[in-house]
Each structure stands twice: as C-alpha cells, then as structure tokens.
Design a protein around this motif. Structure first.
Motif, PDB file in Angstrom:
ATOM      1  N   CYS A  63       8.694 -89.998   0.550  1.00  0.00           N
ATOM      2  CA  CYS A  63       7.823 -91.108   0.971  1.00  0.00           C
ATOM      3  C   CYS A  63       7.270 -90.729   2.335  1.00  0.00           C
ATOM      4  O   CYS A  63       7.869 -91.034   3.375  1.00  0.00           O
ATOM      5  N   ASN A 114      16.879 -98.681  -8.993  1.00  0.00           N
ATOM      6  CA  ASN A 114      16.313 -97.337  -8.930  1.00  0.00           C
ATOM      7  C   ASN A 114      14.860 -97.389  -9.395  1.00  0.00           C
ATOM      8  O   ASN A 114      14.587 -97.599 -10.578  1.00  0.00           O
ATOM      9  N   SER A 128      17.525 -94.331  -0.557  1.00  0.00           N
ATOM     10  CA  SER A 128      16.781 -93.080  -0.746  1.00  0.00           C
ATOM     11  C   SER A 128      15.294 -93.338  -0.547  1.00  0.00           C
ATOM     12  O   SER A 128      14.682 -94.109  -1.287  1.00  0.00           O
ATOM     13  N   ALA A 187      12.719 -92.967  -3.943  1.00  0.00           N
ATOM     14  CA  ALA A 187      12.174 -91.616  -3.759  1.00  0.00           C
ATOM     15  C   ALA A 187      10.906 -91.431  -4.575  1.00  0.00           C
ATOM     16  O   ALA A 187      10.827 -91.820  -5.738  1.00  0.00           O
ATOM     17  N   GLY A 188       9.897 -90.842  -3.961  1.00  0.00           N
ATOM     18  CA  GLY A 188       8.650 -90.548  -4.653  1.00  0.00           C
ATOM     19  C   GLY A 188       7.686 -91.712  -4.772  1.00  0.00           C
ATOM     20  O   GLY A 188       6.645 -91.574  -5.407  1.00  0.00           O
ATOM     21  N   CYS A 189       8.018 -92.848  -4.172  1.00  0.00           N
ATOM     22  CA  CYS A 189       7.088 -93.995  -4.177  1.00  0.00           C
ATOM     23  C   CYS A 189       6.130 -93.817  -3.001  1.00  0.00           C
ATOM     24  O   CYS A 189       6.370 -94.325  -1.890  1.00  0.00           O
ATOM     25  N   SER A 230      13.275 -90.449  -0.013  1.00  0.00           N
ATOM     26  CA  SER A 230      12.780 -89.070  -0.079  1.00  0.00           C
ATOM     27  C   SER A 230      11.362 -89.029  -0.644  1.00  0.00           C
ATOM     28  O   SER A 230      11.002 -89.807  -1.536  1.00  0.00           O
ATOM     29  N   ARG A 278      16.974 -97.037  -4.439  1.00  0.00           N
ATOM     30  CA  ARG A 278      16.406 -95.693  -4.515  1.00  0.00           C
ATOM     31  C   ARG A 278      14.899 -95.799  -4.755  1.00  0.00           C
ATOM     32  O   ARG A 278      14.468 -96.313  -5.782  1.00  0.00           O
ATOM     33  N   LYS A 309      13.551 -95.439 -13.147  1.00  0.00           N
ATOM     34  CA  LYS A 309      13.062 -94.175 -12.618  1.00  0.00           C
ATOM     35  C   LYS A 309      11.997 -93.565 -13.525  1.00  0.00           C
ATOM     36  O   LYS A 309      12.209 -93.364 -14.717  1.00  0.00           O
ATOM     37  N   GLU A 317      12.620 -94.827  -8.447  1.00  0.00           N
ATOM     38  CA  GLU A 317      12.100 -93.518  -8.066  1.00  0.00           C
ATOM     39  C   GLU A 317      10.924 -93.112  -8.951  1.00  0.00           C
ATOM     40  O   GLU A 317      10.959 -93.279 -10.174  1.00  0.00           O
ATOM     41  N   ASP A 318       9.888 -92.593  -8.302  1.00  0.00           N
ATOM     42  CA  ASP A 318       8.700 -92.069  -8.985  1.00  0.00           C
ATOM     43  C   ASP A 318       7.963 -93.117  -9.818  1.00  0.00           C
ATOM     44  O   ASP A 318       7.285 -92.771 -10.791  1.00  0.00           O
TER      45      ASP A 318
END
Length: 569
Positions: free
Chosen positions: A117, A57, A113, A85-87, A115, A83, A33, A59-60
């Motif tokens: 995206c 994970n 997850s 999220a933010g990719c 989120s 997870r 992450k 994320e980002d």
C-alpha cells in the motif's frame, strides 16, 4: 457452507449475491482475498451484517477504499487481525479517527498488514501508535514512504512485537533499527529484505532479540561475515536465515555453526566454496531447505549435502562446477555401504564415483532402477524440490539417478540443462507420481513425445514449462482455462491433489518453425479428459496448412481443442 465459500473464492466466482449467503451476525472470520467481483457498496454492508468479526482479510481487493477501512476500524470492536495488503487505493485517511470517536476496531488489534500500500506515510504509523495498544505482527513491505523515525517509534512502543516485515522499504537505514538493542524479547520474525542496512543493524539485533527465529537480509549488500557472526552467536534459536545477494563469504557460513536449530538457509549468489558447505553440513544437521545457487560450490560440496537426512529443498542452479559425479554422490552410497567420502577429491570432483561409460547409457528408463547402479547403492531421499537449472555439466546420467533416489519430488527444475534428453523425462514419468511442477525450459534435446508421457503419467502435475525447446516443433503458448496466478508446491506433509483444467499451467514454445499438423499433435497428446486446451497458431503456419489439418479444432471426447491465430490472440 464454509467449504462452498472457499471454492467460490478460489475460482473467483464470489459476487454480491453469493456473498450475502455467507455473512451473518455469528461470523467471526471473513477471508475475501483477491475477490475482484464485489462492489464497494456490498463490502460496506459487511460491517453491519457481521459485527462480531475478529479476522478480516481483504488483500488484493481492488474495490477496498478508505471509507470501508474506516467502517471496519470503527465498527468491529472484537477485531484482532486486519489484512489489507495490495489495496492500492488506501492512504493515511484510512486510520484517521472521526471527531469525538475512538477506533474501537483497533483496541484489540494484534495483526495488521499494509504491504504494497504505497500511499501510507509516517502519519499512519503515528495514528496506529495512538489507537492500537496491542499490535504484535506488523507488515509494511514495499511501503516506500515509511522512514527511520516511524520504525523507531514502532520498536520503542510495541515491546511485545513478535513479527515485523519492512522489506523493500528502500528508505530505511541502520538508524531505523538502532533501538532494537534496547530489547524486543518477543520478536521472532524480522524481514529487512532490500533495506539499506549494514552490520550495525545485525549487531543491534544480536543484542536485543534473543528469541529471533527468522531473519532475512536478502539484497542488503553491505551485510558481511561480521554481521552474520553477531547474529549466529547471540540468536541461538534462529531456524530460518536468508543472506542471499549479500557480501557474506566462507567465514560467514562457517560462523553458522552456533545455530543448532537452523532449518532454512538461503545463501544464493554468494562467493562461497565447498569448504564452507562441508563445514555447514557437519554443524547444522537439521537443515531442510538449502539454497546455494550461483555459487562456487562443486561436486565436493554437493556430496557433503548427502549427510543432511532431513533435506527437503535444494537449489544448486547456476552452479557451473556441479557435474554428474556430484549429483551421483549426493544420493548414493559406495560399494562398502557408506556414503561417498567428500574428502576424496581430484580437482574439486568426487573421485570414488565412476565416470559414466557408453555401456551405462541405457536406452530405456526402466533399466535405471532394475539394474545395480554403477555409482553404488541408492540412498532414498525425502527431497521434494530440486533445482538444477543451468548446471551445464548435468546430463541424463545424474538426473535419472536423482529421480530414482527421490521418489517424493514434487518440483524439478532443469531449465538450461543442455545434456537433458527424453531419457530423463521418461524416468520422471515412471517414478515421480507426486510431481507438481516440472521446468525444462531451454532443454533443446527433449521432444513432444516425452512431454506427453510426463503429462499422462503424473496426475498431480500443476505446472509444466517447456518454452524455447528447439526439439519441439511448435511455437505457441498453450494456456489452459482459468489458470490461477500462483502454483505453490504443497507443504511437505500435505497430500497432493490431482490436477484439473483449472490448475494446470502449460507453457510450450520453441524457436523452430511449425505446422498445423504438429499443433494438432500437441493438442492430441497433451490433452487429458479433465483438461481444456487452447492452442495458439504460430506465425509459421500458413492458411492452407490450417485447413488441411484434421487434428485442429475437433473435439476429442469431452475435450474441446481450438486453434486461434497468434496475431488475433
């Protein structure tokens, strides 16, 4: 080995070379992450080096692409948690199966997850339904292209769904959740923040989700007392409820009497009064987190909160009717040994708390706990977060009383409290040894000496915000090296860690003119041996002042203090 990996990741030092040291055939979980230094080619190698991954994970991670996600969902047959999220580069192509191949990584997938995206659409939902038979936790926050039809497809397909987050999906309406009434017996967490839902959705939830423990309808302006009543009557296990910025009034708060397990209530920006809060405290004794910010609550409601012996988090910011009397009654008993009676009122204020007189305004912080308080016996509270921001009638009198009663405070927010002076900060420095976050923004009567005392006396301090304090004669922002983006308050049972140069964020500015001498004073008194401080010179400093200051740019022991011009920085 795992500890070294976490340290490198936390400091954002993980790169292609170091990552290779921590991958292998036997690795089951990989948390990357926020790792921004990994190249796309190295990420693609993870699947070949760690074929037994069960949890990923990413994320980002800015380098994550559709091709990488396809590698994961095709090549990790044991994958249970993914997870992403933010990719922001990802799109529907990520879950598109290759010709004549099955998405092996989706067969056992339970947590997904996506989120933030924003490129995902209903096509992705259709692909997931075909390829992932056992999804139980889904996160689609801020996926703005998701429509009602997709959510209906998810809720009708996954009968064992346990958690669903579709917050900030502005297109979703009551139609998306109409099938909830058919029953999702395992659903425990539902986040509908800023969705365009009404009381009809809450009725559907009450009919089909009896195991629900957490619900958020923040910013759902069409949710009112009736909808809250539906949920409180038919979801008895609800422990967390967020109804901030809705149309809920006193009747909705009173209807929460059925929720005997309620621990977290966010009810900010609601037109609720003392009567509702008093009833809430009497019927929900296990509340640990209460947010009644920007409401009509006054001293009487605040006194009622004193009955919540498990309270850990309290936010009464922007409650204009809260005064010193209310705070004193929250943490103290009367002379006869019982809690101050909220029923004793006069014009909305508690009446058995004496007004602070001139004799009560002690000159030193040490006197606050060495003498018998004029408001009665101190009731020690385990409160860890207290927000009194912009409560204009709060002064040193009640802040010192609160600090004395709450030695476990880790976060204290006093922004905009005009009555706060150095006396409050001296109490903070003397008593709050576990303090992690302090906010005194727009407190014009605090000075640099008091702030320096807090910094040197609170070894666990991570965030200090004192911007726009006229009493401080500087106007820089003082950034510390390698400051992380977020500074969360530790969990209630966790031990606070001493702060260092990498986790203390200091924001210092004011509206008054300054000189290089005062800037040097900032660097000298606020620097600790474990901190690296850079002070930016404000526009009021002249070149002659800079050159004449002996405090600027000189190393102080192991601390290197530098001054940079505001315009060049």
């Amino acid at each position: 080995k795992d500890k070294v990996f976490e340290i490198l990741k936390e400091k954002d030092l993980l790169n292609d070379s170091s990552l290779a040291l921590f991958t292998g055939v036997g690795r089951r979980g990989l948390n990357l992450k926020g790792c921004s230094h990994l190249r796309r080619s190295q990420l693609m190698q993870i699947i070949y080096e760690c074929p037994q991954l069960r949890s990923v994970n990413l994320e980002d991670c800015r380098k994550v692409s559709n091709a990488l996600v396809q590698q994961i969902v095709h090549g990790c047959p044991n994958l249970k948690s993914l997870r992403l999220a933010g990719c922001v580069r990802l799109s529907d192509t990520s879950f598109q199966p290759r010709p004549f191949q099955v998405l092996n990584g989706c067969l056992r997938l339970q947590t997904l997850s996506l989120s933030r995206c924003s490129q995902f659409t209903d096509t992705t939902i259709e692909l997931l339904v075909k390829s992932c038979p056992d999804l139980r936790r889904l996160f689609f926050s801020a996926c703005k292209h998701i429509t009602d039809a997709s959510v209906q497809l998810l809720t009708s397909t996954y009968r064992n769904l346990e958690e669903l987050d579709v917050s900030y999906c502005d297109n979703l309406t009551d139609a998306a959740f109409s099938l909830l009434r058919l029953g999702l017996p395992s659903l425990q967490t539902l986040n509908l923040k800023r969705c365009r839902v009404t009381n009809d959705t809450l009725l559907s939830i009450s009919q089909g989700c009896p195991a629900l423990t957490s619900l958020s309808v923040r910013f759902c302006k069409d949710v009112s007392d009736a909808g809250v009543g539906y949920v409180s009557q038919h979801c008895p296990l609800l422990a967390s409820l967020d109804i901030s910025c809705t149309d809920v009034r006193n009747d909705g708060i009173v209807s929460l009497c059925h929720l005997r397990h309620l621990q977290t209530l966010d009810a900010g920006s609601l037109l609720i009064t003392d009567d509702a809060v008093t009833h809430l405290c009497a019927t929900c004794p296990h509340l640990r987190h209460v947010d009644i910010s920007q409401s009509e609550v006054s001293d009487l409601g605040l006194a009622a909160l004193g009955a919540l012996r498990e309270l850990r988090y309290l936010d009464v910011s922007r409650c204009g009717h809260v005064t010193d009397r209310g705070l004193a009654s929250l943490f103290h008993r009367s002379r006869d040994g019982v809690l101050l009676d909220p029923a004793k009122r006069r014009d909305g204020h508690v009446t058995d708390v004496a007004e602070p007189s001139a004799g009560d305004r002690v000159t030193s912080a040490s006197e606050w706990w060495s003498r018998d308080p004029p408001w009665g016996e101190v009731v020690t509270s385990r409160l860890e977060h207290l927000d009194l921001s912009y409560c204009g009638h709060v002064s040193d009198y009640s802040v010192c009383a609160s600090v004395q009663a709450c030695p476990s405070l880790r976060s204290l927010r006093l922004a905009g409290c005009a009555g706060i002076t150095d006396q409050s900060l001296r109490c903070v420095a003397a008593l709050l040894r576990h303090l992690c976050c302090l906010v005194v923004t727009h407190c014009h009567n605090v000075t640099l000496d008091a702030l320096s005392l807090v910094v040197t006396s609170c070894p666990h301090l991570r965030s200090l915000s004192c911007s726009h304090c006229v009493g401080i004669s500087t106007q820089p922002t003082v950034p510390l090296a390698a400051v992380p983006r977020d500074h969360p308050v530790p969990e209630p049972n966790s031990e606070p860690q001493p702060s260092s140069h990498s986790d203390l964020n200091l924001n210092l500015s004011s509206n008054s003119s300054s000189s290089a001498r005062s800037l040097g004073h900032v660097a000298r008194v606020l620097s600790r041996s474990d901190l690296h401080v850079s002070v930016e010179r404000c526009s009021h400093c002249t070149p002659s002042e800079d050159s004449s200051s002996s405090d600027v740019g000189e190393p102080i022991g192991e601390r290197q203090v530098t001054v940079a011009d505001e315009e060049s920085s």
